[in-house]
Design a protein around this motif. Structure first.
Motif, short mmCIF file in Angstrom:
data_model
loop_
_atom_site.label_atom_id
_atom_site.label_comp_id
_atom_site.label_asym_id
_atom_site.label_seq_id
_atom_site.Cartn_x
_atom_site.Cartn_y
_atom_site.Cartn_z
N ASP A 27 8.54 9.87 -1.98
CA ASP A 27 8.96 11.25 -1.49
C ASP A 27 8.09 12.49 -1.67
O ASP A 27 8.88 13.50 -1.48
CB ASP A 27 10.61 11.41 -1.80
CG ASP A 27 10.50 11.54 -3.45
OD1 ASP A 27 9.47 11.64 -4.12
OD2 ASP A 27 11.59 11.88 -3.95
N LEU A 45 7.93 13.06 2.62
CA LEU A 45 9.03 12.73 3.34
C LEU A 45 10.28 12.28 2.39
O LEU A 45 9.83 11.39 1.63
CB LEU A 45 8.87 11.86 4.77
CG LEU A 45 7.94 12.43 5.92
CD1 LEU A 45 7.66 11.50 6.88
CD2 LEU A 45 8.53 13.81 6.25
N SER A 46 11.42 12.54 2.70
CA SER A 46 12.61 12.01 1.74
C SER A 46 12.55 10.43 1.75
O SER A 46 12.30 10.08 3.06
CB SER A 46 13.68 12.74 2.07
OG SER A 46 14.28 12.50 3.21
N VAL A 62 9.54 15.88 11.44
CA VAL A 62 10.73 15.49 10.60
C VAL A 62 10.45 16.53 9.39
O VAL A 62 11.62 16.72 8.62
CB VAL A 62 10.16 13.95 10.24
CG1 VAL A 62 11.19 13.64 8.90
CG2 VAL A 62 10.35 13.00 11.24
N LEU A 63 9.66 16.82 8.87
CA LEU A 63 9.40 17.95 7.85
C LEU A 63 10.16 19.25 8.01
O LEU A 63 10.78 19.82 7.21
CB LEU A 63 7.79 18.32 7.53
CG LEU A 63 7.24 17.31 6.36
CD1 LEU A 63 5.70 17.81 6.50
CD2 LEU A 63 7.73 17.41 5.05
N SER A 109 14.44 10.41 5.32
CA SER A 109 13.54 10.63 6.35
C SER A 109 12.67 9.65 6.83
O SER A 109 12.42 9.45 7.86
CB SER A 109 12.79 11.76 6.19
OG SER A 109 13.50 13.10 6.08
N GLN A 158 13.70 18.41 7.53
CA GLN A 158 13.98 18.67 6.36
C GLN A 158 14.20 20.08 5.77
O GLN A 158 14.94 20.52 5.14
CB GLN A 158 13.01 17.91 5.37
CG GLN A 158 12.98 16.32 5.60
CD GLN A 158 12.18 15.64 4.63
OE1 GLN A 158 11.62 14.35 4.48
NE2 GLN A 158 11.23 16.48 3.84
N ASP A 159 13.45 20.95 6.38
CA ASP A 159 13.37 22.15 6.13
C ASP A 159 14.49 23.17 6.72
O ASP A 159 14.93 24.18 6.28
CB ASP A 159 12.13 23.23 6.40
CG ASP A 159 10.79 22.54 5.73
OD1 ASP A 159 10.90 21.96 4.81
OD2 ASP A 159 9.80 22.81 5.97
#
Length: 356
Positions: free
Chosen positions: A266, A269-270, A91-92, A273, A95-96
């Protein structure tokens, strides 16, 4: 003699009551943990409310050969509790912008057979890929340890799936081994290194490690044990113990308290997310205490949880996010599975019986 003021008297009574209550609660937990106490393979127990430890305690021995006791700093092999970290790494990277959860798995691992064409990373995360269990593809008498890359090689030769991807649920350790390889490819560094640099180090999880023999070490290590003919024997490694993505992380209750805290904001993770990771993506109809699976988490009502089972070890983390309440039980013995024990501990602190 100077008499205490009414306010001071009330405060003293409140503090005394809190101390008595905490002591009584610990005694109640100690009673539940009596089988882990003494010169036997032990356990570490953590109870958190609003990020604060209500209980942080070790029982029994981390190393029976050396007589080393379990402490809150003892690092246990998390087994499948590791999957939430593998999922977070994916998931990171999403996000990237390094990958998409809807990427086909063969975009990243093109050596997989064509039958894997419909499988996406999201299917791997949610155990809905239909991949054949890699453990069943190993030689029955296999002794040498396999690694994540070996899991890929086993699956490269398998031209069938259990079901069409996305149509059903079947728990898959192999899916998470593949995800670890994809983390390495998408990030340009090894899976263990990515976890250290992007998750463990930023969160202050100084002694948590995706363990690679000959490369890394495990401080304050608990060694697994199994009860054989009435005697405890060290059974710390099996042929699958070196696979990282599905279960190769070692951690302590002290470090897991920091992980738990990061799941409320956050810093890692946001909000979007986390909501996605904790959502029920794959319904599960034939397992007790599970409604479905998210990304590295079993979901049951308001509860997020995951167990871990390895040779000589059983672990569980159970979270009630709406209540900011968590119980972690890590053990270095082959039996029993501690999920029910964690629920009994939770009941001591949440007498209104939280929904499960």
């Amino acid at each position: 003699m100077r008499l205490a003021t009414p306010i001071a008297s009330v405060l003293a009574l409140l503090l005394a009551g809190c101390a008595t209550g905490a002591g009584s609660m610990q005694s109640s937990v100690d009673a539940l943990m009596r089988d882990y106490t003494g010169d036997v393979p032990g356990a570490a127990v953590l109870v958190l409310r609003e990020g604060q430890p209500l209980l942080r305690r070790g029982y029994g021995l981390a190393d029976m050969d050396a007589g080393i006791p379990v402490t809150p700093a003892t690092n246990f092999r998390l087994a499948s509790v590791s999957k939430q970290f593998t999922a977070a790494a994916i998931v990171l990277l999403a996000q990237d912008g390094k990958l998409s959860l809807d990427d086909p798995v063969r975009k990243w691992l093109p050596s997989l057979p064509e039958v894997a064409d419909p499988i996406t990373l999201r299917h791997l995360l949610t155990h809905s890929s239909g991949l054949v269990d890699y453990e069943d593809l190993m030689a029955p008498d296999a002794v040498a340890q396999v690694h994540d890359i070996d899991v890929l090689h086993l699956l490269e030769r398998e031209h069938r799936l259990y079901f069409a991807p996305g149509s059903d649920y079947r728990y898959s350790n192999g899916a998470y081994a593949l995800l670890a390889l994809i983390v390495g490819k998408a990030s340009g560094r090894g899976f263990a290194s990515f976890l250290h640099q992007r998750i463990f180090e930023p969160l202050g999880m100084a002694h948590t490690v995706a363990y690679e023999s000959g490369i890394s070490t495990v401080a304050n290590r608990a060694y697994g044990h199994s009860l054989v003919d009435g005697q405890w024997q060290r059974t710390d490694q099996s042929s699958t113990s070196a696979v990282l993505g599905d279960g190769g992380i070692y951690s302590s209750i002290d470090d897991l308290s920091k992980w738990d805290a990061a799941l409320y904001d956050d810093r890692l993770l946001s909000d979007a997310s986390r909501a996605d990771a904790f959502a029920l993506h794959t319904p599960i109809h034939d397992e007790a205490d599970v409604d479905g699976y998210g990304y590295g988490w079993r979901i049951h009502g308001e509860v997020l949880w995951h167990s871990g089972e390895t040779i000589g070890g059983r672990n569980v983390i159970v979270r009630w996010p709406k209540r900011h309440f968590t119980v972690v039980v890590l053990t270095n013995r082959n039996d029993p599975e501690p999920y029910r024990l964690a629920l009994k501990i939770a009941d001591l602190y949440l007498p209104d019986s939280p929904p499960r």
